[in-house]
Design a protein around this motif. Structure first.
Motif, PDB file in Angstrom:
ATOM      1  N   PRO A   1       0.815  -1.228   0.000  1.00 48.09           N
ATOM      2  CA  PRO A   1       0.000   0.000   0.000  1.00 48.09           C
ATOM      3  C   PRO A   1       0.843   1.269   0.000  1.00 48.09           C
ATOM      4  N   GLN A   2       2.089   1.186   0.457  1.00 47.80           N
ATOM      5  CA  GLN A   2       2.960   2.354   0.474  1.00 47.80           C
ATOM      6  C   GLN A   2       3.256   2.864  -0.929  1.00 47.80           C
TER       7      GLN A   2
ATOM      8  N   ALA B   1       1.002   2.637  -3.479  1.00 50.96           N
ATOM      9  CA  ALA B   1      -0.229   3.009  -4.167  1.00 50.96           C
ATOM     10  C   ALA B   1      -0.261   4.513  -4.405  1.00 50.96           C
ATOM     11  N   ALA B   2      -1.006   4.939  -5.413  1.00 49.58           N
ATOM     12  CA  ALA B   2      -1.127   6.363  -5.711  1.00 49.58           C
ATOM     13  C   ALA B   2      -1.758   7.099  -4.534  1.00 49.58           C
ATOM     14  N   GLY B   3      -1.315   8.332  -4.321  1.00 48.68           N
ATOM     15  CA  GLY B   3      -1.837   9.105  -3.211  1.00 48.68           C
ATOM     16  C   GLY B   3      -3.321   9.387  -3.324  1.00 48.68           C
ATOM     17  N   TRP B   4      -3.855   9.411  -4.573  1.00 48.79           N
ATOM     18  CA  TRP B   4      -5.279   9.692  -4.767  1.00 48.79           C
ATOM     19  C   TRP B   4      -6.135   8.423  -4.670  1.00 48.79           C
TER      20      TRP B   4
ATOM     21  N   ASP C   1       2.844   8.773  -7.986  1.00 51.15           N
ATOM     22  CA  ASP C   1       3.086   9.646  -6.838  1.00 51.15           C
ATOM     23  C   ASP C   1       2.273   9.148  -5.648  1.00 51.15           C
ATOM     24  N   ALA C   2       2.942   8.465  -4.746  1.00 52.01           N
ATOM     25  CA  ALA C   2       2.272   7.878  -3.588  1.00 52.01           C
ATOM     26  C   ALA C   2       2.038   8.931  -2.513  1.00 52.01           C
ATOM     27  N   GLU C   3       1.322   8.528  -1.474  1.00 49.06           N
ATOM     28  CA  GLU C   3       1.156   9.412  -0.316  1.00 49.06           C
ATOM     29  C   GLU C   3       2.528   9.794   0.228  1.00 49.06           C
TER      30      GLU C   3
ATOM     31  N   GLN D   1       8.902  15.590   5.473  1.00 49.22           N
ATOM     32  CA  GLN D   1       8.093  14.851   4.504  1.00 49.22           C
ATOM     33  C   GLN D   1       8.902  14.580   3.245  1.00 49.22           C
ATOM     34  N   VAL D   2       8.746  13.366   2.705  1.00 47.56           N
ATOM     35  CA  VAL D   2       9.469  12.998   1.484  1.00 47.56           C
ATOM     36  C   VAL D   2       8.541  12.213   0.565  1.00 47.56           C
ATOM     37  N   HIS D   3       8.876  12.206  -0.713  1.00 43.64           N
ATOM     38  CA  HIS D   3       8.262  11.306  -1.688  1.00 43.64           C
ATOM     39  C   HIS D   3       9.354  10.293  -2.032  1.00 43.64           C
ATOM     40  N   ALA D   4       9.182   9.064  -1.586  1.00 42.98           N
ATOM     41  CA  ALA D   4      10.289   8.115  -1.655  1.00 42.98           C
ATOM     42  C   ALA D   4       9.838   6.761  -2.184  1.00 42.98           C
ATOM     43  N   ASN D   5      10.777   6.081  -2.900  1.00 44.12           N
ATOM     44  CA  ASN D   5      10.578   4.707  -3.349  1.00 44.12           C
ATOM     45  C   ASN D   5       9.259   4.517  -4.092  1.00 44.12           C
TER      46      ASN D   5
END
Length: 361
Positions: free
Chosen positions: A17-18, A20-23, A130-132, A232-236
């Motif tokens: 789930p990490q 998955a798309a943020g939306w 772009d995940a959460e 906060q980061v956008h990672a992996n």
């Protein structure tokens, strides 16, 4: 015996789930995670026919590729639409879990299944999802305490990347501090500028777990006033599409292969006789994302492509095959059913065709 929660936990290891798309709206959408699961089913989308079948077969947990509850609903009342379907499932005790974009990006998931169905080889990812946003905790620790502090952070849930745990990055440096009046430093001298060999420890934190990770880090840290950063980061990020080599021939032949393998109507933009060797695929609705397809891809296979998106792709020298939203997802849904049956052999197949489009001829 499995519970709703334990089944979804196993699916989370298959499709994180990490990533998955943020939306997106994945995970448990309806039901009690502690409910025991004796009957399990998989569907592509929660249609009226799927709801009826799940109720008739007394399914305890229905795993859907598409979310049922995607936009907010204000009531659960029997009838048409997502709210009505949710009402009927809840009333009959059917829990609902969703995998969607988490399964798109997963190894062997929707994107790879589509590529494999078309015979692509040497697959590479494209179109990062772009995940959460996640959080990263960076702690500055005296060298001798690095293992203990990192272990405490991992024990509180930090450092999870996919199926890997205790993931950290460490770099060495020198920390300086001058203890002021009233300070009681665990190392160094009060009233003097101290230099200590320290380790910078970086670990990702799940959103919602960062408080306990920070608490665990501080508790294990030997300093009176630990220095740390939390940001906060956008990672992996996972990749929603795949790109690979194809040995089939012309664009027209690729279009015919797509029609035969995936089922459904196919539209083609580009020269029919053009030789195609490299192909990018993206299951579902990929029209808005094909601008991100880069060389060496010569053609893209996806769904829901608009006129202007197709023209823009052709202007870039990229041929387009629109094989439809649902058809491009079918190989991935079949793969999901197969993978689940490896663990739960009696999973019911409720992958009834949810495609709303029908040929007029």
């Amino acid at each position: 015996m499995d519970t709703v929660g334990s089944v979804l936990d196993e699916l989370a290891r298959l499709a994180s789930p990490q990533k998955a798309a943020g939306w997106d709206r994945g995970g448990l959408q309806l039901g009690d995670p502690t409910t025991q699961v004796e009957s399990l089913a998989v569907c592509h989308e929660v249609t009226d026919a799927v709801v009826k079948a799940a109720v008739d077969q007394s399914i305890d947990l229905l795993v859907s590729y598409h979310p049922l509850l995607f936009r907010p609903v204000t009531s659960l009342v029997s009838g048409r639409g997502p709210g009505g379907k949710a009402h009927d499932l809840v009333r009959s005790g059917v829990a609902l879990g969703v995998v969607h974009t988490a399964w798109d990006v997963a190894p062997g998931g929707t994107a790879e299944s589509l590529a494999s169905a078309l015979g692509l080889t040497d697959l590479k990812g494209w179109s990062p999802i772009d995940a959460e946003p996640r959080l990263k905790l960076v702690a500055f620790v005296p060298a001798g305490a690095a293992e203990a502090v990192a272990g405490a952070m991992a024990g509180a849930g930090a450092g999870e990347i996919g199926n890997y745990t205790s993931c950290s990055f460490r770099s060495e440096g020198v920390g300086t501090f001058l203890p002021g009046e009233g300070a009681s430093p665990s190392v160094g001298e009060a009233g003097a500028l101290n230099r200590e060999n320290e380790v910078r420890i970086e670990m990702l934190c799940p959103v919602g777990a960062h408080e306990r990770v920070v608490e665990a880090m501080v508790a294990a840290h030997p300093y009176e006033e630990p220095a740390f950063d939390l940001y906060q980061v956008h990672a992996n990020l996972g990749f929603g599409g795949r790109r690979g080599f194809w040995s089939g021939g012309t664009l027209a032949e690729l279009a015919e292969l797509s029609r035969t393998v995936l089922g459904g109507e196919v539209r083609m933009a580009g020269g029919a006789s053009a030789r195609i060797e490299t192909v990018a695929v993206l299951p579902g609705s990929g029209g808005s994302l094909i601008s991100g397809v880069s060389a060496p891809a010569q053609a893209v296979v996806t769904g829901d492509v608009s006129h202007h998106q197709a023209v823009a792709a052709l202007d870039r020298g990229l041929a387009v095959i629109d094989a439809g939203h649902v058809p491009t997802e079918r190989p991935g849904v079949a793969a999901l059913l197969a993978r689940m049956r490896e663990r739960w052999p009696r999973v019911a197949d409720l992958t009834l065709d949810p495609d709303p489009w029908r040929g007029a001829g």
